[in-house]
Design an enzyme around this catalytic site. Structure first.
Site, mmCIF file in Angstrom:
data_model
loop_
_atom_site.group_PDB
_atom_site.id
_atom_site.type_symbol
_atom_site.label_atom_id
_atom_site.label_comp_id
_atom_site.label_asym_id
_atom_site.label_seq_id
_atom_site.Cartn_x
_atom_site.Cartn_y
_atom_site.Cartn_z
ATOM 1 N N THR A 176 0.896 -1.161 0.000
ATOM 2 C CA THR A 176 0.000 0.000 0.000
ATOM 3 C C THR A 176 0.929 1.204 0.000
ATOM 4 O OG1 THR A 176 -1.684 -1.161 1.306
ATOM 5 C CG2 THR A 176 -1.712 1.216 1.460
ATOM 6 N N GLY A 230 -5.705 -5.537 5.479
ATOM 7 C CA GLY A 230 -6.720 -4.521 5.723
ATOM 8 C C GLY A 230 -7.878 -4.937 6.592
HETATM 9 N N1 GLY Z 1 -3.936 -2.549 3.431
HETATM 10 C C1 GLY Z 1 -4.341 -2.720 2.104
HETATM 11 C C2 GLY Z 1 -5.401 -3.694 1.933
HETATM 12 O O1 GLY Z 1 -5.559 -4.620 2.741
HETATM 13 O O2 GLY Z 1 -6.128 -3.600 0.965
#
Ligand code: GLY
Length: 309
Positions: A176, A230
Site C-alpha cells: 500500500t 486490511g
Molecule cells: N492494506 C491494504 C489492503 O488490505 O487492501
C-alpha cells in the site's frame, strides 16, 4: 515558526532482496525520495498538508515499485480494482474511492470526492464515472499491469493449489502507499492508496479507502496511514484508534502506534505497519515485518528513506 512534518510509506512486508534487482531497489528508493520532495516542497513553501500528502501519493502511484496505481496487484480474475482515501484534519472532510478500474491516480479521485462536499465514499463503476466527469486522467487496465504483478498472481495461484498461501510473504500479498503531513498552519492530513492484495476476490475492499481504518487525520491529534492486512485494520479501526489514544489518553504517536502494531494486532500474526505524525510534528513509522518501504523528513529538511529495519 510552527513545525512541519512529512512521512510516507510504500507498504510493509518481508521484502526479500531477491524480490527486486539492485537497479529496482535503487529505483524504489529514488521514487520514495521523489515522493518526499514532492510533498515537502509544498509544506515548506507554506502550502497545505492536504496538497502535500496528495502529491507524495501521486508519485508512488506512478511508480511501478509500489502496490498502487501503476504496478498495483492483480485480483483473482487477473485485473485491477484500486482503493484510495484522503482526509483533512482541519475540517474532518474526507474522500474515498473503492474498486476503481480506470482512474490513473485514485488518490486524485479521492480528493475530488472530498472537494465535491456531498459524499465521502464512491465505489466501483460510479467511482470511475465520477473521476471521468471531473476531468481526471483515465487509463486502460493495461496501464496498471507490470510483469512483476503478473508473476506474483501466477505464484499465488500456484500456492493456492499447493496449499501454501499461508507461507506467502507480505510483499507477495499486500503493499500500500500512504503519506501523512503537518503544515505550517498546524493542519494535519493523511492519504492512502492501494491495489489491495494479489489474488484478492473481485469486489473485495480493504482498509485503505475506509476512513478511520486505513486513513485518518484530526488536527490536535494525529494523521495516520496504514499498511498490512486490511481486514484487521478495519476491525480495529486502527487509524481512528490512533487518534483516540493520542487525543483521549494523551499518548505520543510513537506510544499509541507501538501499542496497536505490536500489541493489539500482534495476536493475529499478520503483517502490519503504519505511519503517523502528531500535532507537534513528531513522526513514527512502526512495522512488525522485516521491512517497510518508508521515508520521512527531519525538521532541517533532510530526506530519509529506508526499506528494512
Ligand atoms: N492494506 C491494504 C489492503 O488490505 O487492501
Amino acid at each position: 515558526m510552527n513545525p512541519i512534518a512529512l512521512a510516507i510509506h510504500g507498504g510493509c512486508g518481508v521484502l526479500p532482496k531477491s524480490d527486486l534487482t539492485e537497479e529496482e531497489w535503487a529505483q524504489a528508493r529514488t521514487d520514495l525520495a521523489v515522493a518526499l520532495r514532492a510533498g515537502w516542497s509544498i509544506i515548506e513553501g507554506g502550502g497545505s498538508a492536504l496538497d502535500a500528502v496528495e502529491a507524495a501519493v501521486v508519485v508512488m502511484e506512478d511508480s511501478p515499485h509500489f502496490n498502487a496505481g501503476h504496478g498495483a496487484t492483480l485480483n483473482e480474475q487477473g485485473f485491477h480494482e484500486l482503493d484510495a482515501s484522503i482526509m483533512d484534519g482541519a475540517s474532518l472532510a474526507a474522500g474515498a474511492v473503492a474498486l476503481a478500474r480506470h482512474i490513473r491516480n485514485p488518490i486524485r479521485a479521492a480528493r475530488a470526492v472530498m472537494e465535491s462536499g456531498e459524499v465521502v465514499f464512491i465505489g466501483a463503476e460510479a467511482a470511475d464515472a465520477f473521476a471521468r466527469d471531473h476531468g481526471l486522467d483515465m487509463v486502460e487496465q493495461a496501464y496498471f499491469t507490470t510483469r512483476r504483478r503478473v508473476d506474483a498472481l501466477a505464484a499465488m495461484k500456484a500456492r493456492v493449489v499447493a496449499g501454501t498461501v499461508g507461507a506467502a510473504t507480505e510483499a507477495e500479498k499486500h503493499g500500500t502507499v500512504g503519506a501523512v503531513a503537518l503544515d505550517r498552519h498546524g493542519h494535519l492530513a493523511a492519504a492512502t492508496s492501494t491495489g489491495g492484495f494479489t489474488n484478492k476476490a473481485v469486489g473485495r475492499i480493504g482498509d485503505s479507502p475506509v476512513i478511520g481504518a486505513g486513513t485518518y487525520a484530526r488536527d490536535g491529534a494525529c494523521a495516520v496511514s496504514g499498511t498490512g492486512q486490511g481486514e484487521f485494520f478495519i476491525r480495529h479501526a486502527v487509524a481512528h484508534e490512533m487518534a483516540s489514544r493520542v487525543a483521549y489518553l494523551g499518548e505520543t504517536v510513537e506510544t499509541a502506534a507501538a501499542k496497536i502494531i505490536h500489541g493489539d494486532l500482534a495476536k493475529y500474526g499478520i503483517g502490519a505497519g503504519l505511519i503517523a505524525v502528531g500535532a507537534d510534528g513528531s513522526v513514527t513509522l512502526p512495522f512488525n515485518t522485516p521491512g517497510m518501504f518508508r521515508g520521512w523528513v527531519t525538521p532541517d529538511g533532510q530526506t530519509h528513506v529506508a526499506t528494512h529495519k
